[in-house]
Scaffold this motif. Structure first.
Motif, PDB file in Angstrom:
ATOM      1  N   SER A  69       0.812  -1.220   0.000  1.00 24.29           N
ATOM      2  CA  SER A  69       0.000   0.000   0.000  1.00 24.29           C
ATOM      3  C   SER A  69       0.847   1.273   0.000  1.00 24.29           C
ATOM      4  CB  SER A  69      -0.937   0.016   1.213  1.00 24.29           C
ATOM      5  OG  SER A  69      -0.207  -0.006   2.425  1.00 24.29           O
ATOM      6  N   LEU A  70       2.177   1.131   0.103  1.00 19.54           N
ATOM      7  CA  LEU A  70       3.035   2.311   0.021  1.00 19.54           C
ATOM      8  C   LEU A  70       3.016   2.865  -1.396  1.00 19.54           C
ATOM      9  CD1 LEU A  70       6.282   1.337   2.003  1.00 19.54           C
ATOM     10  CD2 LEU A  70       4.319   2.648   2.818  1.00 19.54           C
ATOM     11  N   SER A  71       2.996   4.193  -1.500  1.00 17.20           N
ATOM     12  CA  SER A  71       3.064   4.805  -2.822  1.00 17.20           C
ATOM     13  C   SER A  71       4.501   4.748  -3.334  1.00 17.20           C
ATOM     14  CB  SER A  71       2.595   6.266  -2.759  1.00 17.20           C
ATOM     15  OG  SER A  71       3.533   7.049  -2.027  1.00 17.20           O
ATOM     16  N   ARG A  72       4.670   5.013  -4.609  1.00 18.33           N
ATOM     17  CA  ARG A  72       6.013   5.012  -5.197  1.00 18.33           C
ATOM     18  C   ARG A  72       6.889   6.059  -4.514  1.00 18.33           C
ATOM     19  NH1 ARG A  72       8.254   8.156  -8.842  1.00 18.33           N
ATOM     20  NH2 ARG A  72       6.270   9.118  -9.405  1.00 18.33           N
ATOM     21  N   GLN A  73       6.309   7.252  -4.242  1.00 20.28           N
ATOM     22  CA  GLN A  73       7.082   8.313  -3.602  1.00 20.28           C
ATOM     23  C   GLN A  73       7.482   7.929  -2.178  1.00 20.28           C
ATOM     24  OE1 GLN A  73       4.189   8.839  -5.182  1.00 20.28           O
ATOM     25  NE2 GLN A  73       4.455  10.501  -6.678  1.00 20.28           N
ATOM     26  N   GLN A  74       6.564   7.290  -1.444  1.00 20.55           N
ATOM     27  CA  GLN A  74       6.885   6.868  -0.079  1.00 20.55           C
ATOM     28  C   GLN A  74       8.038   5.862  -0.080  1.00 20.55           C
ATOM     29  OE1 GLN A  74       2.966   5.477   0.991  1.00 20.55           O
ATOM     30  NE2 GLN A  74       2.545   7.274   2.265  1.00 20.55           N
ATOM     31  N   ARG A  75       7.948   4.903  -0.989  1.00 14.33           N
ATOM     32  CA  ARG A  75       8.982   3.873  -1.063  1.00 14.33           C
ATOM     33  C   ARG A  75      10.336   4.484  -1.442  1.00 14.33           C
ATOM     34  NH1 ARG A  75       6.058   0.696  -3.673  1.00 14.33           N
ATOM     35  NH2 ARG A  75       5.424  -0.605  -1.938  1.00 14.33           N
ATOM     36  N   GLU A  76      10.328   5.365  -2.436  1.00 14.42           N
ATOM     37  CA  GLU A  76      11.577   5.991  -2.885  1.00 14.42           C
ATOM     38  C   GLU A  76      12.172   6.870  -1.788  1.00 14.42           C
ATOM     39  OE1 GLU A  76      10.755   8.061  -6.504  1.00 14.42           O
ATOM     40  OE2 GLU A  76      10.584   6.216  -7.685  1.00 14.42           O
TER      41      GLU A  76
ATOM     42  N   GLY B 226       5.606   9.356   8.171  1.00 13.98           N
ATOM     43  CA  GLY B 226       7.025   9.695   8.109  1.00 13.98           C
ATOM     44  C   GLY B 226       7.573   9.681   6.694  1.00 13.98           C
ATOM     45  N   LEU B 227       7.175   8.686   5.920  1.00 13.71           N
ATOM     46  CA  LEU B 227       7.652   8.602   4.534  1.00 13.71           C
ATOM     47  C   LEU B 227       7.101   9.747   3.694  1.00 13.71           C
ATOM     48  CD1 LEU B 227       7.431   4.745   3.926  1.00 13.71           C
ATOM     49  CD2 LEU B 227       9.473   6.105   4.444  1.00 13.71           C
ATOM     50  N   ASP B 228       5.859  10.176   3.983  1.00 14.02           N
ATOM     51  CA  ASP B 228       5.305  11.348   3.294  1.00 14.02           C
ATOM     52  C   ASP B 228       6.119  12.597   3.629  1.00 14.02           C
ATOM     53  OD1 ASP B 228       3.268  10.195   1.832  1.00 14.02           O
ATOM     54  OD2 ASP B 228       1.705  10.571   3.316  1.00 14.02           O
TER      55      ASP B 228
ATOM     56  N   MET C  63       9.791  15.220  -3.595  1.00 14.57           N
ATOM     57  CA  MET C  63       9.082  14.236  -4.410  1.00 14.57           C
ATOM     58  C   MET C  63       7.565  14.474  -4.413  1.00 14.57           C
ATOM     59  SD  MET C  63      11.037  10.838  -3.044  1.00 14.57           S
ATOM     60  CE  MET C  63      12.810  10.617  -3.219  1.00 14.57           C
ATOM     61  N   MET C  64       7.086  15.231  -3.428  1.00 13.89           N
ATOM     62  CA  MET C  64       5.638  15.465  -3.293  1.00 13.89           C
ATOM     63  C   MET C  64       5.404  16.948  -3.019  1.00 13.89           C
ATOM     64  SD  MET C  64       4.770  12.166  -0.905  1.00 13.89           S
ATOM     65  CE  MET C  64       3.119  12.701  -0.514  1.00 13.89           C
ATOM     66  N   VAL C  65       5.761  17.780  -3.930  1.00  9.50           N
ATOM     67  CA  VAL C  65       5.678  19.226  -3.747  1.00  9.50           C
ATOM     68  C   VAL C  65       4.229  19.651  -3.531  1.00  9.50           C
ATOM     69  CG1 VAL C  65       6.158  21.478  -4.759  1.00  9.50           C
ATOM     70  CG2 VAL C  65       7.725  19.567  -5.155  1.00  9.50           C
ATOM     71  N   GLY C  66       4.006  20.380  -2.462  1.00 13.03           N
ATOM     72  CA  GLY C  66       2.680  20.957  -2.223  1.00 13.03           C
ATOM     73  C   GLY C  66       1.678  20.042  -1.587  1.00 13.03           C
ATOM     74  N   ARG C  67       2.010  18.777  -1.365  1.00 15.22           N
ATOM     75  CA  ARG C  67       1.030  17.871  -0.753  1.00 15.22           C
ATOM     76  C   ARG C  67       1.048  18.031   0.759  1.00 15.22           C
ATOM     77  NH1 ARG C  67       0.346  11.333  -1.493  1.00 15.22           N
ATOM     78  NH2 ARG C  67      -0.900  11.001   0.356  1.00 15.22           N
ATOM     79  N   ARG C  68      -0.129  18.068   1.352  1.00 14.83           N
ATOM     80  CA  ARG C  68      -0.237  18.167   2.801  1.00 14.83           C
ATOM     81  C   ARG C  68      -0.110  16.783   3.408  1.00 14.83           C
ATOM     82  NH1 ARG C  68      -5.175  21.673   4.721  1.00 14.83           N
ATOM     83  NH2 ARG C  68      -3.978  21.508   6.654  1.00 14.83           N
ATOM     84  N   VAL C  69       0.628  16.697   4.489  1.00 20.22           N
ATOM     85  CA  VAL C  69       0.847  15.421   5.172  1.00 20.22           C
ATOM     86  C   VAL C  69      -0.040  15.350   6.389  1.00 20.22           C
ATOM     87  CG1 VAL C  69       2.543  14.003   6.346  1.00 20.22           C
ATOM     88  CG2 VAL C  69       3.239  15.373   4.385  1.00 20.22           C
TER      89      VAL C  69
END
Length: 200
Positions: free
Chosen positions: A83-90, A183-185, A193-199
């Motif tokens: 269920s981890l996203s590609r960005q989380q894994r990277e 944490g990965l977010d 890797m996730m510009v502008g996304r709210r965690v």
């Protein structure tokens, strides 16, 4: 005389290599919680689950009935949690790499010709190791909360499993997984890797 063509019965796709063996071992020891039947009536591993990614190995030529001992080889959570996203894994893999590179000074002798901090030759810590240490420390500060940082560091840097961390903390696996994802977010945002996304 015309030949009648029979309707071809759908053929079951070939099982991935090793899956039948993993199903057999799980059946023998009663670990059927990671098994399910498919549309062809075959028992398969429940794809997409962390439990299905674990590899069961049996000594004594592979049979528990003749005294073989089962050993479970855990899978890296960064790869096993589907269920981890590609960005989380990277982000997790990059954080791990910075940590590993920052630890090189104590285990890997430096070449005498390599320039070190201050421009000197022949001693000290390599610039690449210092850079990795600084990158790891900066990323660790981006994790903000100590509980989140603790889980991320134990999974990414110490190779801890979600199961073992849940047992250590007394929390459910879903809680530990959620903390890891948060944490990965945060790391993914830190690394751009996730510009502008709210965690959260």
């Amino acid at each position: 005389m015309s030949k009648r063509t029979r309707a071809a019965r759908p053929q079951a796709p070939k099982l991935p290599k090793g899956e039948a063996e993993q199903v057999r071992i799980r059946r023998e020891i009663g670990h059927d919680f990671a098994l399910k039947d498919d549309g062809f009536g075959r028992t398969r591993l429940a794809a997409g689950t962390l439990e299905a990614t674990r590899v069961y190995e049996v000594s004594n030529d592979g049979f528990t009935s003749t005294g073989g001992i089962v050993r479970v080889r855990n899978v890296d959570p960064l790869l096993g949690i589907t269920s981890l996203s590609r960005q989380q894994r990277e982000a997790g893999l990059r954080y791990r790499e910075d940590f590993r590179c920052s630890q090189q000074a104590s285990v890997k002798p430096m070449r005498w010709s390599e320039r070190v901090d201050g421009g000197r030759h022949g001693g000290g810590i390599a610039d690449s190791v210092l850079d990795a240490g600084r990158a790891h420390a900066t990323a660790s500060r981006a994790l903000c909360h100590w509980e989140v940082a603790d889980i991320v560091q134990k999974v990414c840097c110490a190779g801890g499993s979600i199961k073992s961390l849940a047992e250590q903390t007394g929390e459910g696996r879903d809680v530990v997984t959620k903390l890891l994802k948060v944490g990965l977010d945060l790391l993914a945002v830190h690394y751009g890797m996730m510009v502008g996304r709210r965690v959260g």
